[in-house]
Design a protein around this motif. Structure first.
Motif, short mmCIF file in Angstrom:
data_model
loop_
_atom_site.label_atom_id
_atom_site.label_comp_id
_atom_site.label_asym_id
_atom_site.label_seq_id
_atom_site.Cartn_x
_atom_site.Cartn_y
_atom_site.Cartn_z
N LYS A 464 100.57 23.66 104.98
CA LYS A 464 100.90 22.45 104.23
C LYS A 464 99.90 21.32 104.45
O LYS A 464 99.79 20.43 103.64
CB LYS A 464 102.30 21.95 104.64
CG LYS A 464 103.42 22.93 104.28
CD LYS A 464 104.77 22.36 104.67
CE LYS A 464 105.90 23.32 104.31
NZ LYS A 464 107.23 22.79 104.68
N ARG A 688 108.93 29.36 94.82
CA ARG A 688 109.04 28.78 96.17
C ARG A 688 108.38 27.41 96.22
O ARG A 688 108.92 26.47 96.80
CB ARG A 688 108.39 29.73 97.18
CG ARG A 688 108.40 29.22 98.62
CD ARG A 688 107.60 30.14 99.52
NE ARG A 688 106.24 30.29 99.05
CZ ARG A 688 105.28 29.39 99.28
NH1 ARG A 688 105.55 28.30 99.97
NH2 ARG A 688 104.06 29.59 98.83
N GLN A 692 110.21 23.79 97.00
CA GLN A 692 109.72 22.87 98.04
C GLN A 692 109.44 21.50 97.46
O GLN A 692 109.74 20.47 98.09
CB GLN A 692 108.46 23.45 98.66
CG GLN A 692 108.71 24.67 99.54
CD GLN A 692 107.42 25.22 100.14
OE1 GLN A 692 106.32 24.80 99.78
NE2 GLN A 692 107.54 26.20 101.03
N GLU A 695 112.69 19.68 96.97
CA GLU A 695 113.24 19.20 98.23
C GLU A 695 112.53 17.93 98.69
O GLU A 695 113.16 16.99 99.19
CB GLU A 695 113.11 20.28 99.30
CG GLU A 695 114.04 21.47 99.10
CD GLU A 695 115.50 21.08 99.23
OE1 GLU A 695 115.79 20.16 100.01
OE2 GLU A 695 116.34 21.70 98.56
#
Length: 702
Positions: A464, A688, A692, A695
């Motif tokens: 990340k 996915r 993310q 979120e």
């Protein structure tokens, strides 16, 4: 429409006997009216009309009233057996007092149509289908759903069942969890879905597979538009993998880019079956095909690969296939070697000569785990006597994973007192597996030495935050750790350190010049930290040469981005208030005068950035946020920073897809076609990333 029966047919039942038995009639299906001739029906209507006129007026009719009084007639819900058409669920029959006209009023739009029995119900059906078909078709799809308000309370609101949304949700469930397509045909799954939503209609695995493939094509187009719409260039990581189940080889490519909001993104864009021969030229053809299909040829920055021998040949072939001028600096720094892979080679080379004390601990752990009684006694003692947490478990290391050796040494140091207590009560453990104090000192020193490698590997393996500016400082930490350990008095590590130093210098003796440029773009590092580091590692001449190489590379790249148009002055020029076309011909020689007499040296954006004070090294700086805010001051330099910082320092992003692929291609799914495998792999990664992002937006309150 009534159907005439054969002459002489009479009903074999008597409807008048059923009057007043409405409750009982609702339990049975009333048979249709008996067939009758047209003459009989005409006589019956005439008789009813005559009877109606001869009846005395009711109280409501005798009351004086200037307006017409409308009386609703029996509908399909009444006891009358004549009005059985489904249109009477949407219409109400109304008659007027002074008129024999009977109308049918729509319950939805209140429109009035003819309601006479002689006119039939076809015109009413046409009205419903034309005006209110959607309302009726979706009437049963509405339900109550609970939603949480901003204040935390729960409210019930109207919800609507969407068949397409339900199928898409099931498809995402199958893709994200790597479930087989046959899941939708299992009795338990269908029972669960129909219990949760009675409107749900079961689908077959073939239909769902077609929908998943359609979703892949749609999401592929959306992903391509997002990447091509990104402001800067994109970098890639790639690796090859052979399935142990299907014995097929695959190549997968991951794209890395920074979007318009200066957020780091990565997407799997290619997961194809690789046909033999598996040489560099064939792999270059496959990578070039991916670039062409995704239209990346003019946006390529770098590609990060491991140290496999065929990758060098692949890069040479790929450079020739890409158009001239497509790569920055003519592709000189097109290939980036995976830092995580190099670090693993360095440590693995040293651990082959690790001190035997580590082997004694490994054997001791195996001895404890061989007996459940011994292991239970060990952990219960650690908890009751030494108050240690049982969450840390004794595990022997694995030869192919050096970080397992580091964790094994740390766990043994954590349980050292417990192991000492146990050795006094087990003579076999004390004689063969309990290290001496001198050996414990060696174990502690080896653990501290490997801790640097473990932390750097953790940074390089991040998914990340690993921007390219992290490279230089972490490689410097590894280099200094090896040099300091080699200069120490620990002779038992001499052989191990010698091998590690040779392996390090083989790959990192020159430090990657291109990734060092990324370190300069970090406001905490710039050239100050580079000069500090090189002065500790090399002599003055060698250090100056390395700094010059980085500076020249950075300047050449900056000039290539600006094409000579990136020069700005460090003074603010006041704007003129007079017209741009009024008498300026008299100042034609002004520009020449400024060029010959100006004493103020103009600086480029790069020079102005380097002239700024360096931030503290321990200051918490989000490098992407910094350049996002600096884009207004340094527009040209920020464009270059965007493309350099996105370069991945390791190929762990592609290697992480290996764990996903092992779940997709299982013994029960070994017959999946390569196109289906690619769709499942890419869709899982794309959804996915979407979840993310949702979120993150939810945490921010957006």
């Amino acid at each position: 429409m009534d159907v005439e029966g054969p002459e002489g047919d009479e009903p074999d039942y008597h409807p008048e006997e059923l009057q007043g038995q409405q409750g009982e009639m609702e339990l049975f299906i009333v048979p249709p009216n008996p067939p009758r001739t047209r003459a009989k029906r005409a006589r019956s209507r005439a008789k009813q009309k005559a009877t109606k006129k001869s009846q005395p007026a009711s109280k409501s009719e005798q009351a004086p009233c200037s307006a017409e009084v409308e009386q609703p007639l029996p509908t399909a819900s009444s006891s009358s057996s004549r009005f059985k058409s489904k249109v009477w669920k949407d219409f109400t029959r109304i008659s007027k007092e002074d008129d024999d006209l009977i109308i049918a009023e729509c319950n939805h739009c209140k429109k009035q149509l003819s309601g006479k029995s002689s006119n039939g119900t076809s015109h009413l059906l046409r009205h419903i289908e034309a005006m209110h078909k959607t309302d009726n078709a979706t009437m049963n799809n509405y339900f109550l759903k609970a939603e949480t308000n901003d204040d935390g309370t729960t409210a019930f609101k109207n919800g609507k069942f969407d068949v397409q949304a339900a199928r898409m949700a099931i498809s995402i469930y199958l893709v994200s969890g790597s479930h087989p397509f046959t899941t939708v045909e299992e009795d338990g799954f269908r029972h669960m879905m129909t219990s949760c939503c009675p409107q749900f209609k079961v689908v077959s695995r073939r239909i769902l597979k077609r929908e998943i493939m359609a979703m892949y094509l749609s999401q592929r187009k959306e992903t391509m538009e997002a990447i091509l719409g990104a402001p800067g260039r994109v970098s890639f990581t790639s690796d090859n993998w052979k399935s142990e189940v299907s014995k097929d080889s695959y190549i997968f490519i991951t794209c890395h880019y920074i979007d318009a909001d200066w957020k780091l993104n990565k997407r799997i864009v290619w997961f194809k079956k690789l046909d033999p021969p598996y040489d560099g030229s064939s792999i270059a053809d496959e990578v070039h095909l991916a670039f062409r299909e995704w239209r990346f040829e003019q946006k390529v920055m770098c590609i990060t690969l491991d140290n496999a021998s065929y990758n060098d040949r692949m890069i040479k072939c790929l450079r020739t296939r890409l158009s001239k001028g497509a790569l920055p600096l003519s592709g000189k720094f097109f290939q980036i070697r995976c830092c995580g892979h190099i670090l693993n080679l360095v440590v693995q080379a040293g651990l082959t000569l690790i001190d035997p004390a580590a082997g004694k601990l490994r054997d001791g752990i195996m001895y404890l785990k061989a007996s459940g009684t011994r292991l239970h006694k060990f952990y219960s003692t650690a908890k009751t006597i030494f108050n240690l947490e049982e969450s840390r478990r004794l595990k022997p290391d694995m030869p192919i994973r050096w970080n397992s050796t580091y964790k094994m040494l740390g766990c043994c140091l954590y349980y050292k007192e417990v192991m000492q207590w146990y050795s006094k009560r087990d003579s076999i453990f004390e004689e063969h597996f309990w290290p001496s104090e001198e050996e414990w000192a060696k174990i502690s020193h080896m653990y501290q030495f490997l801790e640097v490698f473990f932390k750097v590997t953790t940074v390089f393996s991040g998914t990340k935050y690993p921007t390219a500016n992290l490279y230089f400082m972490n490689v410097y930490l590894v280099h200094t750790a090896i040099m300091e350990a080699s200069a120490g008095i620990n002779n038992y590590m001499a052989d191990m350190l010698h091998v590690m130093r040779e392996k390090f210098m083989k790959y990192w003796s020159n430090y990657s010049v291109f990734l060092s440029c990324a370190a300069v773009l970090d406001p905490r590092i710039k050239f100050k930290f580079l000069m500090y580091s090189y002065s500790k590692l090399y002599d003055e001449v060698d250090a100056h040469r390395r700094i010059t190489d980085v500076r020249n590379t950075l300047t050449s790249l900056f000039n290539e981005y600006g094409s000579g148009s990136g020069v700005v002055s460090n003074e603010n020029v006041a704007t003129s208030g007079f017209s741009s076309t009024c008498g300026l011909s008299a100042f034609d020689d002004y520009d020449q005068y400024v060029a010959t007499t100006s004493s103020q040296e103009e600086k480029s954006e790069l020079d102005l950035y380097l002239a700024e004070p360096v931030k503290r090294l321990n200051e918490n700086v989000d490098i992407l946020d910094y350049w996002s805010k600096s884009a207004a001051r340094y527009p040209q330099l920020s464009r270059m920073a965007r493309d350099i910082l996105v370069i991945p320092v390791s190929s762990v992003a592609s290697e992480s897809a290996l764990s996903l692929s092992k779940k997709v291609i299982t013994p029960n799914r070994s017959s999946l076609k390569p196109k289906t495998v690619e769709a499942l792999m890419c869709l899982r990664d794309w959804y996915r990333c979407k979840m993310q992002k949702k979120e993150i937006m939810k945490k921010r309150g957006c």
